[in-house]
Scaffold this motif. Structure first.
Motif, PDB file in Angstrom:
ATOM      1  N   PHE A 156       0.871  -1.014   0.055  1.00 35.80           N
ATOM      2  CA  PHE A 156      -0.089   0.158   0.099  1.00 35.80           C
ATOM      3  C   PHE A 156       0.921   1.263  -0.043  1.00 35.80           C
ATOM      4  CE2 PHE A 156      -1.680   3.643   2.703  1.00 35.80           C
ATOM      5  CZ  PHE A 156      -2.930   3.828   1.635  1.00 35.80           C
ATOM      6  N   ALA A 157       1.683   1.339   0.902  1.00 33.75           N
ATOM      7  CA  ALA A 157       2.488   2.693   1.018  1.00 33.75           C
ATOM      8  C   ALA A 157       3.540   2.825  -0.365  1.00 33.75           C
ATOM      9  CB  ALA A 157       3.625   2.292   2.256  1.00 33.75           C
ATOM     10  N   THR A 158       4.236   1.863  -0.960  1.00 34.27           N
ATOM     11  CA  THR A 158       4.817   1.945  -1.995  1.00 34.27           C
ATOM     12  C   THR A 158       4.103   2.055  -3.210  1.00 34.27           C
ATOM     13  OG1 THR A 158       6.372   0.595  -1.347  1.00 34.27           O
ATOM     14  CG2 THR A 158       6.454   0.659  -3.550  1.00 34.27           C
ATOM     15  N   SER A 159       2.664   1.876  -3.208  1.00 38.02           N
ATOM     16  CA  SER A 159       1.766   2.159  -4.169  1.00 38.02           C
ATOM     17  C   SER A 159       1.434   3.601  -4.145  1.00 38.02           C
ATOM     18  CB  SER A 159       0.448   1.406  -4.213  1.00 38.02           C
ATOM     19  OG  SER A 159       0.825   0.012  -4.307  1.00 38.02           O
ATOM     20  N   THR A 160       1.535   4.305  -3.069  1.00 38.32           N
ATOM     21  CA  THR A 160       1.091   5.652  -2.907  1.00 38.32           C
ATOM     22  C   THR A 160       2.246   6.576  -3.124  1.00 38.32           C
ATOM     23  OG1 THR A 160       1.337   5.736  -0.525  1.00 38.32           O
ATOM     24  CG2 THR A 160      -0.624   5.254  -1.338  1.00 38.32           C
ATOM     25  N   LEU A 161       3.593   5.974  -3.216  1.00 40.94           N
ATOM     26  CA  LEU A 161       4.697   6.796  -3.198  1.00 40.94           C
ATOM     27  C   LEU A 161       4.713   7.626  -4.352  1.00 40.94           C
ATOM     28  CD1 LEU A 161       7.378   6.991  -1.491  1.00 40.94           C
ATOM     29  CD2 LEU A 161       8.351   5.174  -3.135  1.00 40.94           C
ATOM     30  N   LYS A 162       4.505   7.450  -5.452  1.00 43.53           N
ATOM     31  CA  LYS A 162       4.208   8.099  -6.838  1.00 43.53           C
ATOM     32  C   LYS A 162       3.485   9.454  -6.614  1.00 43.53           C
ATOM     33  CE  LYS A 162       4.638   8.092 -11.729  1.00 43.53           C
ATOM     34  NZ  LYS A 162       4.505   7.305 -12.918  1.00 43.53           N
ATOM     35  N   ALA A 163       2.447   9.042  -5.965  1.00 40.39           N
ATOM     36  CA  ALA A 163       1.449  10.156  -5.572  1.00 40.39           C
ATOM     37  C   ALA A 163       1.644  11.197  -4.879  1.00 40.39           C
ATOM     38  CB  ALA A 163      -0.008   9.824  -5.223  1.00 40.39           C
ATOM     39  N   THR A 164       2.715  10.998  -3.852  1.00 36.03           N
ATOM     40  CA  THR A 164       3.374  11.924  -2.942  1.00 36.03           C
ATOM     41  C   THR A 164       4.047  13.057  -3.575  1.00 36.03           C
ATOM     42  OG1 THR A 164       5.552  10.950  -2.644  1.00 36.03           O
ATOM     43  CG2 THR A 164       3.814  10.224  -1.124  1.00 36.03           C
ATOM     44  N   ASP A 165       4.476  12.734  -4.888  1.00 34.69           N
ATOM     45  CA  ASP A 165       5.085  14.115  -5.615  1.00 34.69           C
ATOM     46  C   ASP A 165       6.228  14.209  -4.917  1.00 34.69           C
ATOM     47  OD1 ASP A 165       5.478  15.292  -8.000  1.00 34.69           O
ATOM     48  OD2 ASP A 165       4.419  16.911  -7.276  1.00 34.69           O
ATOM     49  N   GLY A 166       7.217  13.421  -4.406  1.00 35.14           N
ATOM     50  CA  GLY A 166       8.381  13.817  -3.775  1.00 35.14           C
ATOM     51  C   GLY A 166       8.189  14.267  -2.232  1.00 35.14           C
ATOM     52  N   PHE A 167       6.956  13.934  -1.863  1.00 27.66           N
ATOM     53  CA  PHE A 167       6.697  14.298  -0.433  1.00 27.66           C
ATOM     54  C   PHE A 167       6.197  15.754  -0.297  1.00 27.66           C
ATOM     55  CE2 PHE A 167       9.462  10.620   0.743  1.00 27.66           C
ATOM     56  CZ  PHE A 167       8.171   9.706   1.096  1.00 27.66           C
ATOM     57  N   SER A 168       5.523  16.066  -1.654  1.00 25.71           N
ATOM     58  CA  SER A 168       5.310  17.443  -1.466  1.00 25.71           C
ATOM     59  C   SER A 168       3.745  17.751  -1.533  1.00 25.71           C
ATOM     60  CB  SER A 168       5.637  18.343  -2.959  1.00 25.71           C
ATOM     61  OG  SER A 168       5.097  17.579  -3.965  1.00 25.71           O
ATOM     62  N   ARG A 169       2.967  16.598  -1.516  1.00 20.84           N
ATOM     63  CA  ARG A 169       1.799  16.564  -1.288  1.00 20.84           C
ATOM     64  C   ARG A 169       1.158  16.004  -0.077  1.00 20.84           C
ATOM     65  NH1 ARG A 169      -1.186  13.422  -5.993  1.00 20.84           N
ATOM     66  NH2 ARG A 169      -2.991  14.483  -4.816  1.00 20.84           N
ATOM     67  N   LEU A 170       0.565  16.655   0.859  1.00 20.41           N
ATOM     68  CA  LEU A 170       0.219  16.004   2.076  1.00 20.41           C
ATOM     69  C   LEU A 170      -0.466  14.948   2.306  1.00 20.41           C
ATOM     70  CD1 LEU A 170       0.274  16.690   5.244  1.00 20.41           C
ATOM     71  CD2 LEU A 170      -1.836  18.057   4.781  1.00 20.41           C
ATOM     72  N   TRP A 171      -1.505  14.567   1.701  1.00 18.63           N
ATOM     73  CA  TRP A 171      -2.201  13.461   2.126  1.00 18.63           C
ATOM     74  C   TRP A 171      -1.770  12.249   1.409  1.00 18.63           C
ATOM     75  CZ3 TRP A 171      -4.450  13.920   6.396  1.00 18.63           C
ATOM     76  CH2 TRP A 171      -4.947  15.261   6.837  1.00 18.63           C
ATOM     77  N   PRO A 172      -1.221  11.962   0.357  1.00 19.30           N
ATOM     78  CA  PRO A 172      -0.544  11.237  -0.241  1.00 19.30           C
ATOM     79  C   PRO A 172       0.635  10.705   0.630  1.00 19.30           C
ATOM     80  CG  PRO A 172      -1.218  12.362  -1.945  1.00 19.30           C
ATOM     81  CD  PRO A 172      -1.565  13.119  -0.886  1.00 19.30           C
ATOM     82  N   THR A 173       1.520  11.739   1.226  1.00 21.54           N
ATOM     83  CA  THR A 173       2.644  11.456   1.882  1.00 21.54           C
ATOM     84  C   THR A 173       2.108  11.036   3.437  1.00 21.54           C
ATOM     85  OG1 THR A 173       3.924  13.244   0.991  1.00 21.54           O
ATOM     86  CG2 THR A 173       4.373  12.743   3.160  1.00 21.54           C
ATOM     87  N   VAL A 174       1.159  11.450   3.827  1.00 23.62           N
ATOM     88  CA  VAL A 174       0.728  10.741   5.195  1.00 23.62           C
ATOM     89  C   VAL A 174       0.285   9.543   4.915  1.00 23.62           C
ATOM     90  CG1 VAL A 174      -1.183  10.869   6.878  1.00 23.62           C
ATOM     91  CG2 VAL A 174       0.025  13.113   6.175  1.00 23.62           C
ATOM     92  N   ALA A 175      -0.263   8.919   3.923  1.00 22.83           N
ATOM     93  CA  ALA A 175      -1.088   7.776   3.639  1.00 22.83           C
ATOM     94  C   ALA A 175       0.454   6.878   3.593  1.00 22.83           C
ATOM     95  CB  ALA A 175      -1.790   7.655   2.437  1.00 22.83           C
ATOM     96  N   CYS A 176       1.231   7.366   2.764  1.00 20.59           N
ATOM     97  CA  CYS A 176       2.675   6.554   2.524  1.00 20.59           C
ATOM     98  C   CYS A 176       3.187   6.104   3.537  1.00 20.59           C
ATOM     99  CB  CYS A 176       3.398   7.433   1.589  1.00 20.59           C
ATOM    100  SG  CYS A 176       4.969   6.596   1.075  1.00 20.59           S
ATOM    101  N   LEU A 177       3.881   7.204   4.446  1.00 19.74           N
ATOM    102  CA  LEU A 177       4.256   7.148   5.663  1.00 19.74           C
ATOM    103  C   LEU A 177       3.541   6.510   6.721  1.00 19.74           C
ATOM    104  CD1 LEU A 177       5.743  10.721   6.088  1.00 19.74           C
ATOM    105  CD2 LEU A 177       6.852   8.504   5.164  1.00 19.74           C
ATOM    106  N   ALA A 178       2.151   6.339   6.836  1.00 20.96           N
ATOM    107  CA  ALA A 178       1.348   5.437   7.827  1.00 20.96           C
ATOM    108  C   ALA A 178       1.615   4.189   7.531  1.00 20.96           C
ATOM    109  CB  ALA A 178      -0.027   5.993   7.718  1.00 20.96           C
ATOM    110  N   GLY A 179       1.451   3.655   6.218  1.00 18.86           N
ATOM    111  CA  GLY A 179       1.776   2.476   5.611  1.00 18.86           C
ATOM    112  C   GLY A 179       3.268   1.936   5.789  1.00 18.86           C
TER     113      GLY A 179
END
Length: 108
Positions: free
Chosen positions: A15-38
């Motif tokens: 799950f976390a790795t699947s959301t990694l691209k959506a973080t846009d280099g950890f510049s997008r808050l909610w995808p980053t939160v989801a990624c780190l939580a995963g």
């Protein structure tokens, strides 16, 4: 029960790795939160699994199954090509994990 933790760790890591691209280099808050939580859930579950599963075997399963799942997700949802090299690479990873499990099963 340790294998339930291991499966949870794999699912959370995928799950976390699947959301990694959506973080846009950890510049997008909610995808980053989801990624780190995963990843947090994954490492917490993995830490429980290694209480009863040898760490080398648990990590090999965690990383190999996660890798295979991410390759499949990339092909199915992200438009990434499946090449012969990828298939052979995943096959070699799986063969390595099987080898570790066969060798690890007798050395508790």
């Amino acid at each position: 029960m340790p294998y339930v933790f291991l499966l949870a760790a794999i699912a959370a890591e995928v799950f976390a790795t699947s959301t990694l691209k959506a973080t846009d280099g950890f510049s997008r808050l909610w995808p980053t939160v989801a990624c780190l939580a995963g990843y947090l859930v994954s490492f917490a579950a993995l830490s429980q699994a290694v209480k009863d599963i040898p760490v080398g075997v648990a990590y090999a399963l965690w990383s190999a199954l996660g890798t295979a799942a991410i390759v499949a997700i990339g092909a199915a949802f992200l438009g990434e090509p499946i090449t012969v090299v990828k298939v052979v690479g995943v096959g070699l990873i799986v063969a390595g994990v099987v080898t570790l499990n066969v060798g690890g099963a007798t050395s508790h």
